[in-house]
Design an enzyme around this catalytic site. Structure first.
Site, PDB file in Angstrom:
ATOM      1  N   SER A 156       0.838  -1.202   0.000  1.00 44.01           N
ATOM      2  CA  SER A 156       0.000   0.000   0.000  1.00 44.01           C
ATOM      3  C   SER A 156       0.877   1.259   0.000  1.00 44.01           C
ATOM      4  O   SER A 156       1.614   1.500  -0.957  1.00 44.01           O
ATOM      5  CB  SER A 156      -0.965  -0.033   1.185  1.00 44.01           C
ATOM      6  OG  SER A 156      -1.977   0.934   1.038  1.00 44.01           O
ATOM      7  N   ASP A 229      -9.171  -4.493  -6.321  1.00 46.03           N
ATOM      8  CA  ASP A 229      -8.831  -3.598  -5.208  1.00 46.03           C
ATOM      9  C   ASP A 229      -9.917  -2.531  -5.039  1.00 46.03           C
ATOM     10  O   ASP A 229     -10.133  -1.704  -5.923  1.00 46.03           O
ATOM     11  CB  ASP A 229      -7.475  -2.943  -5.460  1.00 46.03           C
ATOM     12  CG  ASP A 229      -6.890  -2.299  -4.206  1.00 46.03           C
ATOM     13  OD1 ASP A 229      -7.672  -1.908  -3.323  1.00 46.03           O
ATOM     14  OD2 ASP A 229      -5.661  -2.200  -4.109  1.00 46.03           O
ATOM     15  N   HIS A 263      -7.726  -5.176  -1.588  1.00 49.84           N
ATOM     16  CA  HIS A 263      -6.499  -4.503  -1.160  1.00 49.84           C
ATOM     17  C   HIS A 263      -5.595  -5.444  -0.361  1.00 49.84           C
ATOM     18  O   HIS A 263      -4.383  -5.293  -0.337  1.00 49.84           O
ATOM     19  CB  HIS A 263      -6.855  -3.263  -0.332  1.00 49.84           C
ATOM     20  CG  HIS A 263      -5.700  -2.342  -0.114  1.00 49.84           C
ATOM     21  ND1 HIS A 263      -4.972  -1.799  -1.152  1.00 49.84           N
ATOM     22  CD2 HIS A 263      -5.120  -1.865   1.032  1.00 49.84           C
ATOM     23  CE1 HIS A 263      -4.010  -1.027  -0.664  1.00 49.84           C
ATOM     24  NE2 HIS A 263      -4.079  -1.064   0.649  1.00 49.84           N
TER      25      HIS A 263
END
Length: 288
Positions: A156, A229, A263
């Site tokens: 991330s 995502d 994610h």
């Protein structure tokens, strides 16, 4: 009611109540140490160093990081880890690679500080590289890491930091970037602790975007992303477009898309695929 019950004077006062086996027998014998060091501006930093059993130093090293914004140096210097915490692996943990003989420097601090009226991200790249250099110097000075064999990785916002580091310095031989954002114009109303919009801080948004420096990437990068995502700041398109830019400039990059993943990657098949890709990447670009 225990009235009238005679205590057993010979019974032990302390005893073992459980006998749980080590859930990670393949990591038995690994050592852990909280390492303290300073950035070139005097800022105190610390991270967790893991070494595999019987390590013959120096070792190829994987650093794992996640940049964070702060308004004071005191807050940025806080120690975030403990040597007494039980080792509990999660799906995205870099510690799996200890079993392959790598040294792991986990939780490498990348504080981005803006005191008073200063905005932290206006000096993002400078502080990013300074923090990374301090970590590399600390590991090399201790004789733990081979300076030519240090990789950087993150998930991330850590992936975002990884891509920026590979574009702005030559400290690392390769990188792993998972589920990151690489073009800040695609997150125009702020990200992380950045409260200004793109229209209020266009120069900062552009300078912070690894996409802007795709032509300057200095080491191979592995991009991994969930194909579904849902995170507003890290749509799958971020990795797809960044990969296209890198390949257009002839850079060494691989893009892996994990079907049906968001994610984070909860599916066993996805985690095994991710680890296999990372292992192969490190074997190719990190091992001597």
């Amino acid at each position: 009611d225990d009235a009238g019950v005679e205590p057993n004077a010979t019974a032990p006062l302390v005893g073992t109540l459980t006998a749980n086996p080590n859930p990670y027998p393949h990591l038995e014998g690994c050592t852990r140490e909280i390492v303290h060091y300073k950035r070139e501006d005097g800022l105190d930093l610390s991270g967790t160093l893991w070494l595999p059993p019987g390590a013959q130093l120096p070792l190829p090293m994987l650093m794992w990081t996640y940049p964070r914004e702060f308004k004071t140096k005191e807050a940025a210097s806080q120690v975030r880890s403990s040597p007494f915490k039980f080792l509990r692996l999660n799906w995205g943990d870099p510690l799996f690679h200890l079993a392959e003989g790598y040294a792991i420097f986990e939780g490498v601090p990348i504080p981005i500080i803006g005191e008073g009226d200063a905005e932290p991200n206006d000096t993002y790249a400078l502080q990013l590289v300074a923090s990374a250099k301090a970590a590399v110097d600390a590991m090399v000075d201790r004789g733990v890491a081979d300076p030519q064999r240090i990789a950087i990785g993150g998930h991330s916002y850590g992936a975002f930091g990884t891509a920026n580091l590979l574009s702005h310095c030559s400290l690392f031989c390769c990188g792993i970037a998972r589920s990151g954002a690489y073009n800040r114009t695609l997150t125009p109303f702020g990200f992380q602790a950045e409260e200004r919009s793109y229209w209020e801080a266009q120069e900062t948004y552009t300078r912070m975007s690894p996409f802007s420096y795709a032509n300057q990437l200095q080491a191979p990068i592995l991009l991994i992303h969930g194909q579904e995502d849902q995170n507003s700041g890290t749509h799958t398109m971020q990795s797809e477009r960044y990969y296209a830019a890198l390949k257009g400039h002839g850079k060494t990059a691989t893009l892996v898309l994990l079907p049906h993943e968001a994610h984070h990657y909860p599916a066993r098949e996805s985690v095994l695929h991710m680890l296999a890709e990372q292992s192969a990447w490190l074997a190719r670009y990190l091992k001597p």
